[in-house]
Design a protein around this motif. Structure first.
Motif, PDB file in Angstrom:
ATOM      1  N   GLY A  18       0.817  -1.214   0.000  1.00 35.47           N
ATOM      2  CA  GLY A  18       0.000   0.000   0.000  1.00 35.47           C
ATOM      3  C   GLY A  18       0.846   1.257   0.000  1.00 35.47           C
ATOM      4  O   GLY A  18       0.494   2.271  -0.599  1.00 35.47           O
ATOM      5  N   ALA A  19       2.017   1.158   0.654  1.00 36.31           N
ATOM      6  CA  ALA A  19       2.889   2.321   0.750  1.00 36.31           C
ATOM      7  C   ALA A  19       3.448   2.717  -0.609  1.00 36.31           C
ATOM      8  O   ALA A  19       3.751   3.882  -0.843  1.00 36.31           O
ATOM      9  N   TYR A  33      -0.205   5.932   1.447  1.00 38.81           N
ATOM     10  CA  TYR A  33      -1.285   5.934   2.425  1.00 38.81           C
ATOM     11  C   TYR A  33      -1.840   7.328   2.706  1.00 38.81           C
ATOM     12  O   TYR A  33      -2.724   7.478   3.544  1.00 38.81           O
ATOM     13  N   ALA A  72      -4.128   8.522   5.696  1.00 31.50           N
ATOM     14  CA  ALA A  72      -5.152   7.541   6.060  1.00 31.50           C
ATOM     15  C   ALA A  72      -5.177   7.206   7.541  1.00 31.50           C
ATOM     16  O   ALA A  72      -6.152   6.647   8.033  1.00 31.50           O
ATOM     17  N   SER A  73      -4.097   7.527   8.263  1.00 26.74           N
ATOM     18  CA  SER A  73      -4.103   7.222   9.702  1.00 26.74           C
ATOM     19  C   SER A  73      -4.496   8.428  10.544  1.00 26.74           C
ATOM     20  O   SER A  73      -4.434   8.384  11.772  1.00 26.74           O
ATOM     21  N   GLY A  84      -4.936   8.778   0.627  1.00 25.32           N
ATOM     22  CA  GLY A  84      -4.198   7.575   0.254  1.00 25.32           C
ATOM     23  C   GLY A  84      -4.815   6.988  -1.000  1.00 25.32           C
ATOM     24  O   GLY A  84      -5.861   7.444  -1.471  1.00 25.32           O
ATOM     25  N   HIS A 106      -4.752  -3.620   2.435  1.00 26.42           N
ATOM     26  CA  HIS A 106      -3.865  -2.482   2.643  1.00 26.42           C
ATOM     27  C   HIS A 106      -4.387  -1.464   3.652  1.00 26.42           C
ATOM     28  O   HIS A 106      -3.623  -0.643   4.140  1.00 26.42           O
ATOM     29  N   TYR A 107      -5.683  -1.458   3.932  1.00 25.86           N
ATOM     30  CA  TYR A 107      -6.217  -0.377   4.768  1.00 25.86           C
ATOM     31  C   TYR A 107      -6.712  -0.796   6.149  1.00 25.86           C
ATOM     32  O   TYR A 107      -7.171   0.043   6.912  1.00 25.86           O
ATOM     33  N   PRO A 113      -4.056   1.166   8.573  1.00 24.76           N
ATOM     34  CA  PRO A 113      -4.290   2.606   8.784  1.00 24.76           C
ATOM     35  C   PRO A 113      -5.651   2.905   9.408  1.00 24.76           C
ATOM     36  O   PRO A 113      -5.758   3.842  10.215  1.00 24.76           O
TER      37      PRO A 113
END
Ligand code: FES
Ligand code: FES
Lengths: 150, 788
Positions: free
Chosen positions: B61-62, B68, B71-72, B131, B143-144, B147
């Motif tokens: 994902g990075a 991202y 996303a966090s 992201g 991938h998510y 995050p």
């Protein structure tokens, strides 16, 4: 000039009488719950009730509906609590949901004429309603569940 | 998917929170909560051990475009009103997987929000902020999850910190639970004092986001929504009432409706057209030519053709039928399916480009006691989502706004900005619900078309509608392929040598000059990463040039690979007189973690874009799903004549899947499937109910492509046009019961992809069952509704 009752409301239309109800409903009446999937009567996404019977709105013209009563998914129940709608939610039938208005309208008409459908009845009545996401197991189960309540 | 392609092209409904409630009469009385009935319920406060630090694991994902993003960051993804109403953004597209519910649910659970007070808002296409938004490649959860958990944990800790400040106490005494922060006493018991999330929101949002290494996460035992499968999808009620908004349901004031007549053969241009009759038709407002993108690679460039604008969709569709268009010839007019299969078959009989080489296949072949050769053919497929492509666009002066069922809103935004010559800030892409996607809606040719039409109309908003015929005839098709497998058996009846040749036009041809060869992504899908214990193994790729637009379709190359490999394994087992399941387990071999280097995997081995270490291939997991699926299906049980079980197992997107299909072949040869069992080991998982629905749907789609669906070409044009000749499974014949079993994840087994992996094993399991029931082996897809 055609006069049609749509979800309890009387409407007139003076355009091309050959216009399929699907496009009349979507583009003129602004009722977009009825979906376009094939335009050829082979997918069932556009299913509505014409005088209570399920029809493909893409194959039914305004002229054919003149003087008749139409129910669309928006008019199936005021509050969304028709037994078929409830069963659909209970079993979490939809994936993308696009075919589901047509499925629900077809199922509601099936149950209105046959409140205890056999597996064969269900397969026959519903086989013209395609679901590309493949929700058939749940559609079948939801019809069975709703049959208890219709 | 697109991202990798870009790289490559450069090289070339809701329930109240189920909080844990206990009868307080059995516990220490907690202040304040006295019910008149004397039956007291209180919220249990989990102890500190209920939270744990989690070491992040790297994912691909990075390295996706814009990685991202933020996303966090709760400031981006969460908003809380003073009344406590929480809104969570969904930045991935909803096309039926449930992701618009599942990802926000992860965040809500981790922050201790009450789901009944959460609403979901769909994000616009803005990857630098949210992201990556490419909703394909079974990537959203994979991938998510991290995050979204981080975002939720950070929000929870910010709320607790805000409460601590208000009360003037140590934050350790503040614990978020069920949309409140409660104050604990020194013994960590609830004091009865609490503040609602709404009361804390402003102060919490003013705080910085806590550092990743200070975040504590819920242990699975503390999950309220994750793993439970009790959370209804957010759009459920609207869907059942016809109120859910899909692409063509967007209405703008003054909006017109358009369709386009496109060339039947890829690359042919409009020579001339006569719109005299069409212009006379009621409701028609404008007819004009749209230039196509003809330089190769076409990528997602519009095909070009003649545009009809009218006051209803219907008026546009029927006027289009009256157009008289003369098209130029295109070199692709030579594309004929039958001839192309012959050519691919010939190529597969010759040595190809070696992609993986381990041991010495030739020596094993020479020294073989017996051999097996199987060649497996597959036709093109069309994604054929129930919702045909459509897009509403308003391009007014230097501003463009679009609404579409699109899997990649930001990629679309970038290209639309380019096509319109506008800075990207001036383009807004709204994502509606998608009536299915399956890969087609991550190709935004239809959006560029809509933008160009609105621009040409001087800013009039337009709904560009593709008819079903347009969808079937102008696709980005799943490749067509010949997969050939040769096996050499030694004296002991073991597979000493395995050679797999793949011949198929590549997706890459849509994005880069066509070499006729595939690329690492296609090689990585069940080809070079065969997890079998075979000493001499070679994977070769033969050349096949593309004559149509090749794109991705749910599961991509895993479909032909699983079909070929899993059929071949069953065939070999039969030839050797062995039980298929036992033979398969023998091939997988001892429990081990594969070492790609030692096994001769290519240097540029593509592992679904993820670091291998985060998702190593573990043979024990594959064996486990095979054992469990066969056990649950009653493998070996006697069945009536015409009935049998068939097995297939396939690893894709780090998800280990085994399927057993029970077929009942009727007297007239009609193939029916009364039952199928799928066992899936997808590692850490969140929404078992939606995983089940994905697998149920995959069984139906698997049956569609195994039996019915195929796109064929004649003189460069697609021969099918609608659901009467591009057939899919219906309620008349579908896999009646689909049992789905999800393996409980061991710690450290990270979340794999789920949307696609259920599909590949179905067709080979079905073919193997048909063979077991009838003795007839089918080596092509689609195989037809009946056994001949
Ligand atoms: S749109 Fe009417 S049946 Fe498909
Ligand atoms: S739910 Fe997607 S087509 Fe039926």
């Amino acid at each position: 000039m055609a006069t049609i009752t749509v979800n309890g409301e009387s409407r007139t239309f003076d355009g091309d009488p050959g216009t399929p109800l699907l496009w009349y409903l979507r583009d003129i009446a602004g009722l977009t719950g009825t979906k376009y999937g094939c335009g050829q009567g082979v997918c069932g996404a556009c299913t509505i009730h014409l005088d209570g019977a399920a029809v493909r709105s893409c194959m039914t013209t305004v002229e054919m509906a003149n003087g008749k009563t139409i129910t669309t998914i928006e008019g199936l129940s005021l509050d969304g609590e028709h037994p078929v709608q409830k069963a659909w939610r209970e079993l979490s039938v939809p994936q993308c949901g696009f075919c589901q208005a047509g499925q629900i309208m077809q199922a509601a008409s099936l149950l209105a004429k046959n409140n205890a459908p056999s597996d064969t009845d269900i397969a026959e009545d519903m086989s013209g309603n395609l679901c590309r996401c493949g929700c058939y197991q749940r559609i079948h189960a939801a019809i069975r569940l709703a049959a208890g309540g219709v | 998917m697109l991202h990798y392609l870009k790289q490559e092209a450069q090289k070339a409904e809701r329930k109240a929170a189920p909080v844990v409630i206990e009868n307080v009469s059995r516990r220490k009385f907690l202040g304040g909560a006295v019910a008149a009935s004397g039956f007291v319920l209180a919220v249990r406060i989990p102890d500190a051990a209920a939270l744990e630090p989690l070491t992040p694991y790297p994912t691909g994902g990075a390295s996706m475009p814009h990685g991202y993003g933020n996303a966090s960051d709760p400031h981006v993804f969460v908003s809380i009103k003073p009344d406590g109403a929480v809104t969570i953004l969904a930045h991935r597209s909803e096309m039926g997987t449930g992701v618009r519910t599942s990802l926000p649910m992860v965040l809500a659970d981790e922050m201790e929000a009450d789901w009944s007070r959460v609403s979901i808002q769909q994000a616009v296409g803005d990857e630098p902020l949210y992201g990556n938004q490419d909703t394909d490649g079974s990537r959203s959860m994979r991938h998510y999850i991290q995050p979204m958990r981080e975002c939720g944990a950070a929000m929870r800790q910010m709320l607790e910190t805000a409460a601590a400040a208000k009360w003037g106490v140590d934050v350790a005494l503040c614990r978020a639970k069920a949309h409140h922060v409660v104050l604990l006493d020194a013994e960590k018991n609830d004091t009865g004092k609490k503040l609602g999330f709404g009361e804390l929101a402003e102060a919490a949002m003013a705080l910085p986001v806590p550092a990743r290494d200070t975040l504590l996460f819920k242990t699975p035992a503390e999950f309220n929504y994750m793993r439970k499968g009790e959370t209804k999808i957010t759009d459920l009620r609207n869907i059942t009432m016809g109120k859910a908004v899909y692409g063509a349901d967007v209405r703008l004031p003054g909006m017109k409706f358009a369709v386009i007549a496109r060339p039947s053969v890829l690359g042919s241009k409009v020579k001339s057209f006569d719109a005299t009759e069409a212009k006379k038709m009621a409701g028609v407002e404008d007819i004009f030519e749209m230039e196509g993108v003809h330089e190769v690679p076409r990528k997602f460039g519009q095909l070009g053709g003649v545009v009809v604008v009218a006051n209803t969709t219907y008026a546009a569709i029927i006027a289009r039928e009256s157009l008289v268009i003369e098209w130029e010839q295109s070199p692709n007019a030579s594309y004929n399916t039958d001839a192309y299969f012959k050519e691919m078959s010939k190529t597969a009989a010759e040595p190809g480009k070696v992609i993986r080489n381990q041991g010495d296949f030739d020596a094993a072949w020479k020294g073989a006691k017996s051999t097996f050769t199987g060649e497996y053919h597959m036709q093109h497929l069309s994604q054929a989502a129930m919702e045909p492509l459509c897009c509403v666009a308003r391009v007014d002066g230097d501003k463009a706004e679009l609404w579409a069922p699109v899997q990649s809103p930001y990629g679309a935004r970038e290209d639309i900005a380019k096509a319109l010559g506008l800075p990207i800030e001036n383009v807004t892409v709204h994502v509606t619900l998608l009536g299915g996607g399956f890969g087609r809606k991550s190709k935004w040719d239809f959006m560029i078309e809509a933008a160009l039409v609105s621009k040409k109309l001087g800013g009039t908003p337009v709904l560009l509608q593709w008819t079903r015929e347009d969808d079937i005839r102008h696709g980005f098709y799943h490749t067509t392929s010949v997969e050939r497998i040769d096996m050499a058996f030694d004296d002991a009846g073991k597979v000493a040598g395995w050679r797999h040749r793949t011949v198929a036009p590549s997706i890459l041809s849509t994005f880069a000059p066509d070499s006729g060869y595939q690329f690492p992504i296609e090689y990585g899908m069940g080809f070079v990463n065969l997890p079998y214990d075979i000493p001499n193994l070679r994977c070769e790729n033969g050349q096949a040039l593309a004559h149509t637009r090749i794109g991705w379709y749910r599961s991509v190359s895993n479909i032909p690979r699983a079909f070929a490999v899993q059929s071949a394994v069953a065939e070999a087992a039969h030839m050797l007189g062995k039980d298929h399941k036992e033979f398969l387990l023998e091939l997988i071999g001892p429990d081990r973690t594969l070492d790609p280097k030692a096994l001769g995997f290519p240097e540029d081995f593509w592992h679904y874009g993820d670091p291998y270490e985060s998702f190593p291939i573990e043979t024990a997991r594959l064996k486990h799903v095979v054992n469990l699926a066969t056990e649950k299906a009653g493998w070996g049980k006697p069945l009536p004549k015409g009935q049998a079980l068939g097995l297939a197992a396939h690893l894709a997107w780090h998800n280990y899947v085994a399927t057993v299909v029970h077929v009942d072949v009727k007297e007239d040869g009609t193939i029916t499937v009364p039952h199928a069992v799928t066992v899936m080991d997808c590692g850490f998982y969140v929404n078992p109910e939606r995983i089940r629905s994905q697998v149920e749907g995959a069984a139906v789609m698997g049956m569609s492509q195994a039996l019915y669906s195929g796109i064929t070409f004649k003189d460069g044009a697609v021969e099918q046009s609608n659901f009467f000749d591009y057939n899919i499974a219906t309620m008349a014949n579908f896999p009646k019961i689909v049992d789905v079993h999800i393996v409980e994840p061991q710690p450290g087994r990270n979340a794999a992809g789920v949307g696609e992996p259920g599909l590949p094993p179905f067709a080979p399991a079905l073919a193997n069952a048909v063979f077991a029931a009838t003795g007839k082996r089918v080596r092509r897809m689609p195989m037809g509704a009946k056994v001949a």
